[in-house]
Design an enzyme around this catalytic site. Structure first.
Site, PDB file in Angstrom:
ATOM      1  N   ASP A 132       5.820  57.166   6.211  1.00  0.00           N
ATOM      2  CA  ASP A 132       6.625  57.344   5.012  1.00  0.00           C
ATOM      3  C   ASP A 132       7.485  56.112   4.768  1.00  0.00           C
ATOM      4  O   ASP A 132       7.800  55.355   5.700  1.00  0.00           O
ATOM      5  CB  ASP A 132       7.538  58.560   5.145  1.00  0.00           C
ATOM      6  CG  ASP A 132       6.768  59.875   5.219  1.00  0.00           C
ATOM      7  OD1 ASP A 132       5.603  59.894   4.790  1.00  0.00           O
ATOM      8  OD2 ASP A 132       7.340  60.865   5.703  1.00  0.00           O
ATOM      9  N   ARG A 133       7.894  55.946   3.521  1.00  0.00           N
ATOM     10  CA  ARG A 133       8.710  54.783   3.151  1.00  0.00           C
ATOM     11  C   ARG A 133       9.925  54.608   4.083  1.00  0.00           C
ATOM     12  O   ARG A 133      10.204  53.509   4.562  1.00  0.00           O
ATOM     13  CB  ARG A 133       9.209  54.940   1.706  1.00  0.00           C
ATOM     14  CG  ARG A 133      10.104  53.783   1.248  1.00  0.00           C
ATOM     15  CD  ARG A 133      10.993  54.218   0.076  1.00  0.00           C
ATOM     16  NE  ARG A 133      10.217  54.484  -1.111  1.00  0.00           N
ATOM     17  CZ  ARG A 133      10.049  53.623  -2.114  1.00  0.00           C
ATOM     18  NH1 ARG A 133      10.630  52.432  -2.052  1.00  0.00           N
ATOM     19  NH2 ARG A 133       9.341  53.951  -3.174  1.00  0.00           N
TER      20      ARG A 133
END
Length: 301
Positions: A132-133
């Site tokens: 995830d970011r």
């Protein structure tokens, strides 16, 4: 790339997804663009693949479709002719999506690495798995199609070992726990994932409490499967959401101690596709999580 048909007639897109390790949606896009031939003819996504079929895939070039190589700072822990292991910083999106075509890990990879696998498609060259970011830590990247196929199969077969460190809200009373949940996207809520006992995909996660703070805990997380947002959903389901996770946890004062979700991919081990040797990599806590650990020691609000 050539494949033989399935011993039992099954849908072509399903068979190729399982064989290559690529998502079914990506295989469908390849079929729609004419890059998949069955017995020399353009394929249809819903046609069956039988034992006598000859299937051919033409993978797209890695550096196509206007993606720019960008000099984004990137910690490359190891690389050879087949793969690279990087330590992704928090805040960096793994690959382009929608109208976002710059400022991603892929843009950085195109600048720093001389070759990448094209199996993932023009927007995901070399990408075998994702973070995830706002999750920091270790990722392995494929530099050719041979490595991509091998590593994808290792992930799919659950032979890749991953350890994450998660700082969660609340003092966990137990020491270890195994959790099995069926997860799926929640309709009408974008990318958010929730429980789905009927149509969800099985997730398996092992948890071990490493440290307890006055109002929080540090958990070692060993995901056996790689479902979207798996760790975040599991910890939220257990009542101990990750600090800073605004999607799966209610805002609390403790979230102000850090500007992102407190999740880090700390260990990654896998078999090298060429040599067959076991590769083990470690990533220490980044500065913001090390500071969080220090702050949590005295946090009792």
């Amino acid at each position: 790339m050539l494949f033989s048909g399935h011993p039992i007639r099954v849908r072509l897109d399903k068979y190729l997804s399982e064989t290559t390790g690529q998502s079914r949606q990506h295989i469908q896009r390849l079929i729609a663009s004419g890059r998949v031939l069955v017995n020399g003819r353009p394929a249809r996504k819903n046609q069956p693949a039988g034992p006598d079929d000859r299937i051919e895939i033409t993978w797209p070039e890695a550096e196509a479709d206007g993606l720019a190589a960008e000099n984004i700072p990137l910690a490359i822990l190891y690389q050879d002719a087949d793969l690279a292991v990087i330590d992704k910083p928090a805040g960096l999106v793994t690959h382009p999506y929608g109208r976002v075509i710059s400022g991603t890990l892929v843009n950085a990879l195109l600048y720093h690495l001389s070759g990448l696998s094209g199996i993932g498609g023009v927007r995901r060259p070399g990408i075998v798995h994702r973070l995830d970011r706002e999750t920091s830590g270790l990722m392995v990247v494929a530099k050719n199609d041979f490595s991509h196929r091998f590593l994808s199969n290792e992930f799919r077969s659950r032979r890749v070992h991953k350890k994450y460190l998660a700082f969660v809200k609340g003092v966990i009373p137990w020491k270890e726990q195994e959790v099995c949940l069926h997860l799926n996207r929640k309709r009408g809520q974008g990318l958010k994932i929730g429980l789905d006992l009927r149509g969800g995909r099985e997730s398996q996660t092992r948890l071990a409490v490493s440290r307890r703070f006055p109002r929080a805990s540090l958990v070692e997380v060993f995901p056996r499967t790689g479902r979207t947002h798996q760790i975040r959903v599991v910890l939220s389901f257990l009542g101990f959401p990750i600090i800073g996770d605004r999607t799966y946890g209610r805002p609390q004062p403790i979230d102000r101690l850090i500007g992102r979700q407190a999740l880090h991919a700390a260990e990654l081990s896998f078999t090298h596709p060429r040599s067959g040797d076991k590769q083990v990599f470690h990533s220490p806590l980044p500065e913001d999580l090390a500071k969080l650990a220090a702050d949590l020691t005295g946090w009792n609000t």
